[in-house]
Motif scaffolding. Structure first.
Motif, PDB file in Angstrom:
ATOM      1  N   ALA A  86     -24.275 -41.103   9.817  1.00  0.00           N
ATOM      2  CA  ALA A  86     -25.173 -39.956   9.988  1.00  0.00           C
ATOM      3  C   ALA A  86     -26.536 -40.276   9.362  1.00  0.00           C
ATOM      4  N   VAL A  87     -27.527 -40.384  10.229  1.00  0.00           N
ATOM      5  CA  VAL A  87     -28.851 -40.814   9.799  1.00  0.00           C
ATOM      6  C   VAL A  87     -29.413 -39.896   8.699  1.00  0.00           C
ATOM      7  N   GLY A  88     -29.384 -38.583   8.949  1.00  0.00           N
ATOM      8  CA  GLY A  88     -29.961 -37.622   8.001  1.00  0.00           C
ATOM      9  C   GLY A  88     -29.249 -37.685   6.656  1.00  0.00           C
ATOM     10  N   GLU A  89     -27.919 -37.733   6.685  1.00  0.00           N
ATOM     11  CA  GLU A  89     -27.153 -37.788   5.430  1.00  0.00           C
ATOM     12  C   GLU A  89     -27.510 -39.051   4.649  1.00  0.00           C
ATOM     13  N   SER A  90     -27.748 -40.134   5.375  1.00  0.00           N
ATOM     14  CA  SER A  90     -28.041 -41.395   4.689  1.00  0.00           C
ATOM     15  C   SER A  90     -29.362 -41.330   3.925  1.00  0.00           C
ATOM     16  N   VAL A  91     -30.277 -40.493   4.421  1.00  0.00           N
ATOM     17  CA  VAL A  91     -31.559 -40.342   3.724  1.00  0.00           C
ATOM     18  C   VAL A  91     -31.336 -39.609   2.399  1.00  0.00           C
ATOM     19  N   ASN A  92     -30.424 -38.623   2.414  1.00  0.00           N
ATOM     20  CA  ASN A  92     -30.160 -37.856   1.197  1.00  0.00           C
ATOM     21  C   ASN A  92     -29.196 -38.555   0.245  1.00  0.00           C
ATOM     22  N   SER A  93     -28.303 -39.373   0.782  1.00  0.00           N
ATOM     23  CA  SER A  93     -27.303 -40.053  -0.055  1.00  0.00           C
ATOM     24  C   SER A  93     -27.289 -41.550   0.245  1.00  0.00           C
ATOM     25  N   PRO A  94     -28.387 -42.234  -0.058  1.00  0.00           N
ATOM     26  CA  PRO A  94     -28.458 -43.654   0.327  1.00  0.00           C
ATOM     27  C   PRO A  94     -27.361 -44.510  -0.298  1.00  0.00           C
ATOM     28  N   LEU A  95     -27.021 -44.226  -1.573  1.00  0.00           N
ATOM     29  CA  LEU A  95     -26.034 -45.100  -2.230  1.00  0.00           C
ATOM     30  C   LEU A  95     -24.661 -44.970  -1.595  1.00  0.00           C
ATOM     31  N   LYS A  96     -24.351 -43.766  -1.124  1.00  0.00           N
ATOM     32  CA  LYS A  96     -23.085 -43.561  -0.418  1.00  0.00           C
ATOM     33  C   LYS A  96     -23.015 -44.527   0.769  1.00  0.00           C
ATOM     34  N   TYR A  97     -24.161 -44.661   1.465  1.00  0.00           N
ATOM     35  CA  TYR A  97     -24.215 -45.517   2.665  1.00  0.00           C
ATOM     36  C   TYR A  97     -24.204 -46.993   2.309  1.00  0.00           C
ATOM     37  N   TYR A  98     -25.070 -47.373   1.329  1.00  0.00           N
ATOM     38  CA  TYR A  98     -25.120 -48.795   0.975  1.00  0.00           C
ATOM     39  C   TYR A  98     -23.771 -49.252   0.423  1.00  0.00           C
ATOM     40  N   THR A  99     -23.165 -48.434  -0.429  1.00  0.00           N
ATOM     41  CA  THR A  99     -21.903 -48.845  -1.050  1.00  0.00           C
ATOM     42  C   THR A  99     -20.821 -48.966   0.007  1.00  0.00           C
ATOM     43  N   ASN A 100     -20.620 -47.913   0.753  1.00  0.00           N
ATOM     44  CA  ASN A 100     -19.498 -47.910   1.701  1.00  0.00           C
ATOM     45  C   ASN A 100     -19.695 -48.940   2.824  1.00  0.00           C
ATOM     46  N   ASN A 101     -20.854 -48.893   3.463  1.00  0.00           N
ATOM     47  CA  ASN A 101     -21.035 -49.728   4.657  1.00  0.00           C
ATOM     48  C   ASN A 101     -21.107 -51.211   4.314  1.00  0.00           C
ATOM     49  N   LEU A 102     -21.665 -51.535   3.149  1.00  0.00           N
ATOM     50  CA  LEU A 102     -21.819 -52.963   2.840  1.00  0.00           C
ATOM     51  C   LEU A 102     -20.613 -53.518   2.097  1.00  0.00           C
ATOM     52  N   GLN A 103     -20.017 -52.724   1.228  1.00  0.00           N
ATOM     53  CA  GLN A 103     -18.852 -53.241   0.489  1.00  0.00           C
ATOM     54  C   GLN A 103     -17.677 -53.489   1.428  1.00  0.00           C
ATOM     55  N   SER A 104     -17.480 -52.585   2.386  1.00  0.00           N
ATOM     56  CA  SER A 104     -16.379 -52.812   3.333  1.00  0.00           C
ATOM     57  C   SER A 104     -16.631 -54.101   4.116  1.00  0.00           C
ATOM     58  N   LEU A 105     -17.875 -54.354   4.470  1.00  0.00           N
ATOM     59  CA  LEU A 105     -18.197 -55.577   5.221  1.00  0.00           C
ATOM     60  C   LEU A 105     -17.977 -56.826   4.358  1.00  0.00           C
ATOM     61  N   THR A 106     -18.444 -56.791   3.124  1.00  0.00           N
ATOM     62  CA  THR A 106     -18.273 -57.997   2.287  1.00  0.00           C
ATOM     63  C   THR A 106     -16.787 -58.229   1.985  1.00  0.00           C
ATOM     64  N   ASN A 107     -16.018 -57.159   1.842  1.00  0.00           N
ATOM     65  CA  ASN A 107     -14.570 -57.338   1.629  1.00  0.00           C
ATOM     66  C   ASN A 107     -13.928 -58.028   2.837  1.00  0.00           C
ATOM     67  N   ILE A 108     -14.324 -57.603   4.013  1.00  0.00           N
ATOM     68  CA  ILE A 108     -13.760 -58.198   5.228  1.00  0.00           C
ATOM     69  C   ILE A 108     -14.161 -59.669   5.326  1.00  0.00           C
ATOM     70  N   LEU A 109     -15.421 -59.942   5.070  1.00  0.00           N
ATOM     71  CA  LEU A 109     -15.873 -61.343   5.157  1.00  0.00           C
ATOM     72  C   LEU A 109     -15.157 -62.201   4.112  1.00  0.00           C
ATOM     73  N   ALA A 110     -14.970 -61.652   2.913  1.00  0.00           N
ATOM     74  CA  ALA A 110     -14.278 -62.425   1.867  1.00  0.00           C
ATOM     75  C   ALA A 110     -12.862 -62.755   2.318  1.00  0.00           C
ATOM     76  N   CYS A 111     -12.197 -61.804   2.947  1.00  0.00           N
ATOM     77  CA  CYS A 111     -10.815 -62.045   3.411  1.00  0.00           C
ATOM     78  C   CYS A 111     -10.808 -62.983   4.617  1.00  0.00           C
ATOM     79  N   MET A 112     -11.842 -62.887   5.466  1.00  0.00           N
ATOM     80  CA  MET A 112     -11.910 -63.829   6.597  1.00  0.00           C
ATOM     81  C   MET A 112     -11.968 -65.258   6.056  1.00  0.00           C
TER      82      MET A 112
END
Ligand code: UD1
Length: 341
Positions: A86-112
């Protein structure tokens, strides 16, 4: 049987992709913690495919849980959808977005890397082109710009993380699919988009207004330099988009090491907001209550895909029209009403 991990497999694009994976003989393994999706979506897939699904319910930011999943299966590929969007929510809660969207990706890449799984399809967005001043049709070589929101940044940074990881691990293959505007639903009307709260995207707002959930739709801006003054987008049917993922997985499976590229997924054709409203009125045979309002901050005026790379590399092109998409979205809304009440 090829096992494909589908993160966010209970979500809008995830559910449609799971169906197409099954139609093409793959075994999808879904990970979803249902924080932004519904178990009804799983029922819908099971109705369509007449198959029981493999589902694991956990948060992808939990590295131990991700590792434990990778140790249970031997994956032939991964399609990573799970993310906040949600674009608007991400403006109000950027850390929620950076943490969730990027940590899940790095976890997947680490396991790959740890489990030597080498095919990744990443859910990216045309938002990585930012506001491409002076060009309407963007190709993968068009200059990328600062996206207009933290959500958009997570897509751009996600692409960069994958690129850097693949440079350091040359056996890793990936495709970042840059979606334009996904719309519509499965023709069975068993699955579609379940917007949580008030939708921000155009078509869910149109169909929800028509079904009586909102009094009226506001069209943001009437004086843009476009065909009719409203913004223009490339609306891509979600079933076509789902098939692009299957074709991307097929491509990676048959391609040698070292392939890491981004590919636009759109129809190549722009449709204006007013054209969508007209189409909806024609297809649903009813008048929509709408009015013009001020421009929405951050809106790009006109953007559509140059989709020739998808055709060339994946042999993919959109098969459904925007009319098909609007009709399927409307049928889904009608079906959803029965589920709501
Ligand atoms: C938005 C996101 C994009 C994301 C995509 C997912 C922004 C700036 N971009 O794209 O990052 O990947 O959703 O689908 O939010 N409109 C109205 N009235 C409404 C809703 C929308 O007039 O009630 C108009 C908008 O002004 C826009 C068009 O419809 O011109 C499409 O809007 P939307 O569906 O929100 O998609 P995007 O803004 O293109």
């Amino acid at each position: 049987m090829k096992h494909i991990l589908v993160t966010g497999g209970a979500g809008y694009i995830g559910t449609h992709t799971v169906v197409e994976l099954i139609n093409n003989g793959f075994v999808p393994v879904i990970v979803d913690d249902f924080r932004n999706s519904s178990h009804l979506a799983i029922q819908g897939i099971e109705h369509i495919t007449k198959q029981k699904l493999l589902i694991h319910e956990f948060d992808l930011c939990d590295l131990i849980a991700v590792k434990s999943l990778f140790s249970r299966y031997s994956f032939d590929g991964i399609i990573h959808f799970a993310a906040y969007k949600a674009v608007g929510e991400s403006v109000n809660s950027p850390l929620k977005y950076y943490t969730n969207n990027l940590q899940s990706l790095t976890n997947i890449l680490a396991c790959m890397i740890e489990f030597q799984v080498n095919n990744l399809v990443f859910s990216s967005s045309c938002t990585v082109y930012g506001d491409p001043v002076g060009i309407k049709e963007v190709s993968e070589n068009s200059e990328k710009a600062q996206p207009s929101s933290p959500y958009g940044n997570t897509k751009l940074i996600g692409e960069n993380i994958i690129e850097d990881t693949a440079k350091a691990n040359p056996w890793l293959k990936s495709i970042c699919l840059r979606y334009f505007n996904p719309v519509g639903a499965h023709p069975s009307a068993e699955i579609g988009e379940f917007p949580i709260g008030k939708p921000n995207n155009l078509l869910p707002f149109v169909t929800q207004t028509a079904i009586g959930l909102h009094e009226k739709l506001t069209v943001f801006g009437n004086d843009y330099p476009t065909v009719d003054g409203s913004c223009v987008r490339d609306f891509i049917h979600v079933v076509d988009l789902a098939n692009a993922h299957v074709q991307a997985i097929d491509f990676l499976n048959s391609h040698k090491d070292g392939f890491n590229e981004a590919i636009n997924i759109g129809t190549g054709k722009g449709t204006s907001v007013l054209e969508i409203i007209n189409l909806f009125e024609k297809i649903s045979n009813q008048k929509l209550n709408w009015e013009f309002g001020p421009r929405r901050d951050g809106d790009v005026i006109e953007i559509f895909a140059n989709a020739s790379k998808a055709k060339e590399l994946l042999n993919w092109e959109a098969k459904h029209t925007v009319e098909d998409a609007v009709l399927s979205a409307w049928n889904w809304e009608i079906n959803l009403k029965q589920k709501r009440f």
